[in-house]
Scaffold this motif. Sequence first.
Motif, PDB file in Angstrom:
ATOM      1  N   THR A   1       0.832  -1.210   0.000  1.00  0.00           N
ATOM      2  CA  THR A   1       0.000   0.000   0.000  1.00  0.00           C
ATOM      3  C   THR A   1       0.859   1.249   0.000  1.00  0.00           C
ATOM      4  O   THR A   1       0.498   2.241  -0.640  1.00  0.00           O
ATOM      5  CB  THR A   1      -0.967   0.031   1.204  1.00  0.00           C
ATOM      6  OG1 THR A   1      -0.231  -0.074   2.411  1.00  0.00           O
ATOM      7  CG2 THR A   1      -1.989  -1.067   1.125  1.00  0.00           C
ATOM      8  N   ASP A   2       1.998   1.215   0.679  1.00  0.00           N
ATOM      9  CA  ASP A   2       2.904   2.365   0.652  1.00  0.00           C
ATOM     10  C   ASP A   2       3.453   2.592  -0.756  1.00  0.00           C
ATOM     11  O   ASP A   2       3.682   3.730  -1.168  1.00  0.00           O
ATOM     12  CB  ASP A   2       4.068   2.165   1.626  1.00  0.00           C
ATOM     13  CG  ASP A   2       3.644   2.263   3.086  1.00  0.00           C
ATOM     14  OD1 ASP A   2       2.522   2.754   3.356  1.00  0.00           O
ATOM     15  OD2 ASP A   2       4.429   1.845   3.956  1.00  0.00           O
ATOM     16  N   ALA A   3       3.655   1.519  -1.507  1.00  0.00           N
ATOM     17  CA  ALA A   3       4.164   1.638  -2.880  1.00  0.00           C
ATOM     18  C   ALA A   3       3.070   2.064  -3.860  1.00  0.00           C
ATOM     19  O   ALA A   3       3.366   2.630  -4.913  1.00  0.00           O
ATOM     20  CB  ALA A   3       4.771   0.313  -3.325  1.00  0.00           C
ATOM     21  N   MET A   4       1.813   1.792  -3.519  1.00  0.00           N
ATOM     22  CA  MET A   4       0.716   2.132  -4.436  1.00  0.00           C
ATOM     23  C   MET A   4       0.572   3.640  -4.629  1.00  0.00           C
ATOM     24  O   MET A   4       0.141   4.092  -5.684  1.00  0.00           O
ATOM     25  CB  MET A   4      -0.600   1.545  -3.921  1.00  0.00           C
ATOM     26  CG  MET A   4      -0.659   0.037  -3.922  1.00  0.00           C
ATOM     27  SD  MET A   4      -0.783  -0.677  -5.536  1.00  0.00           S
ATOM     28  CE  MET A   4      -2.506  -0.425  -5.851  1.00  0.00           C
ATOM     29  N   ILE A   5       0.926   4.433  -3.632  1.00  0.00           N
ATOM     30  CA  ILE A   5       0.784   5.886  -3.747  1.00  0.00           C
ATOM     31  C   ILE A   5       1.691   6.427  -4.849  1.00  0.00           C
ATOM     32  O   ILE A   5       1.204   7.095  -5.772  1.00  0.00           O
ATOM     33  CB  ILE A   5       1.031   6.568  -2.385  1.00  0.00           C
ATOM     34  CG1 ILE A   5      -0.064   6.139  -1.404  1.00  0.00           C
ATOM     35  CG2 ILE A   5       1.070   8.096  -2.529  1.00  0.00           C
ATOM     36  CD1 ILE A   5       0.246   6.469   0.039  1.00  0.00           C
ATOM     37  N   PRO A   6       3.006   6.153  -4.834  1.00  0.00           N
ATOM     38  CA  PRO A   6       3.820   6.643  -5.952  1.00  0.00           C
ATOM     39  C   PRO A   6       3.477   5.973  -7.286  1.00  0.00           C
ATOM     40  O   PRO A   6       3.650   6.573  -8.348  1.00  0.00           O
ATOM     41  CB  PRO A   6       5.266   6.375  -5.526  1.00  0.00           C
ATOM     42  CG  PRO A   6       5.195   5.445  -4.388  1.00  0.00           C
ATOM     43  CD  PRO A   6       3.836   5.572  -3.780  1.00  0.00           C
ATOM     44  N   MET A   7       2.971   4.730  -7.237  1.00  0.00           N
ATOM     45  CA  MET A   7       2.551   4.092  -8.492  1.00  0.00           C
ATOM     46  C   MET A   7       1.381   4.859  -9.106  1.00  0.00           C
ATOM     47  O   MET A   7       1.345   5.090 -10.313  1.00  0.00           O
ATOM     48  CB  MET A   7       2.156   2.633  -8.242  1.00  0.00           C
ATOM     49  CG  MET A   7       3.324   1.715  -7.986  1.00  0.00           C
ATOM     50  SD  MET A   7       2.817   0.054  -7.473  1.00  0.00           S
ATOM     51  CE  MET A   7       2.031  -0.559  -8.957  1.00  0.00           C
ATOM     52  N   ALA A   8       0.440   5.270  -8.274  1.00  0.00           N
ATOM     53  CA  ALA A   8      -0.695   6.044  -8.771  1.00  0.00           C
ATOM     54  C   ALA A   8      -0.238   7.404  -9.293  1.00  0.00           C
ATOM     55  O   ALA A   8      -0.723   7.886 -10.326  1.00  0.00           O
ATOM     56  CB  ALA A   8      -1.733   6.217  -7.667  1.00  0.00           C
ATOM     57  N   ASP A   9       0.720   8.021  -8.599  1.00  0.00           N
ATOM     58  CA  ASP A   9       1.264   9.296  -9.075  1.00  0.00           C
ATOM     59  C   ASP A   9       1.955   9.116 -10.427  1.00  0.00           C
ATOM     60  O   ASP A   9       1.840   9.964 -11.319  1.00  0.00           O
ATOM     61  CB  ASP A   9       2.248   9.876  -8.057  1.00  0.00           C
ATOM     62  CG  ASP A   9       1.568  10.343  -6.774  1.00  0.00           C
ATOM     63  OD1 ASP A   9       0.336  10.556  -6.785  1.00  0.00           O
ATOM     64  OD2 ASP A   9       2.283  10.481  -5.753  1.00  0.00           O
ATOM     65  N   ALA A  10       2.688   8.008 -10.576  1.00  0.00           N
ATOM     66  CA  ALA A  10       3.349   7.726 -11.852  1.00  0.00           C
ATOM     67  C   ALA A  10       2.320   7.508 -12.947  1.00  0.00           C
ATOM     68  O   ALA A  10       2.492   7.969 -14.078  1.00  0.00           O
ATOM     69  CB  ALA A  10       4.245   6.499 -11.725  1.00  0.00           C
ATOM     70  N   GLN A  11       1.245   6.818 -12.615  1.00  0.00           N
ATOM     71  CA  GLN A  11       0.194   6.582 -13.604  1.00  0.00           C
ATOM     72  C   GLN A  11      -0.423   7.906 -14.056  1.00  0.00           C
ATOM     73  O   GLN A  11      -0.678   8.105 -15.240  1.00  0.00           O
ATOM     74  CB  GLN A  11      -0.872   5.647 -13.040  1.00  0.00           C
ATOM     75  CG  GLN A  11      -1.933   5.267 -14.033  1.00  0.00           C
ATOM     76  CD  GLN A  11      -1.432   4.361 -15.136  1.00  0.00           C
ATOM     77  OE1 GLN A  11      -0.293   4.448 -15.586  1.00  0.00           O
ATOM     78  NE2 GLN A  11      -2.280   3.487 -15.596  1.00  0.00           N
TER      79      GLN A  11
END
Length: 170
Positions: A77-87
């Motif tokens: 879940t901590d990694a999902m935040i920057p993944m969403a920003d990258a998306q």
Amino acid sequence: MTGNTVEPRMLGYLARRLADLIDILPVDPAAIDLATAADHVARLSYDIKRATAWMNTALNSAIPVLLPQREAIEQLTDAMIPMADAQQARTRALAHVAHGYRAAAIPGVGPSHLRADESTSRIIAADFYSRARGHLDEATAELRRDPRPAPRISPPPAAPASAPRTGPRR
């Protein structure tokens, strides 16, 4: 995935996928094209969907989620935040590339001078790609970090030994 668990090997797999994606993201505006930009958005979308499915399966199962799996879920879940920003950054890059192609195909299209030129749109898209790379680097680092150590809970202090009662019992 074993049963309902999110395992460290899954985090490693996802980190490798993101690192591979970082490696193929173009840095040169001339290397950005519409089909590849759309493919990059779709690829990260698939990875986000898969990670979400892992978490959903683990959290909605009747089987208890043990501490190591909880730590892996927290990491994910901590990694999902920057993944969403990258998306988001890559989707914006795709929009600029698409608009650049449209502007090249239909002269006079584009309400802004910044978006009326295909080369300008590619430069803006390259900027969004560089932002996406930074976010993906952050997500990859989060997925590869060592799990946080479990908090140490000390036993409660021993109750003092009670002295023998000498008075009458009530």
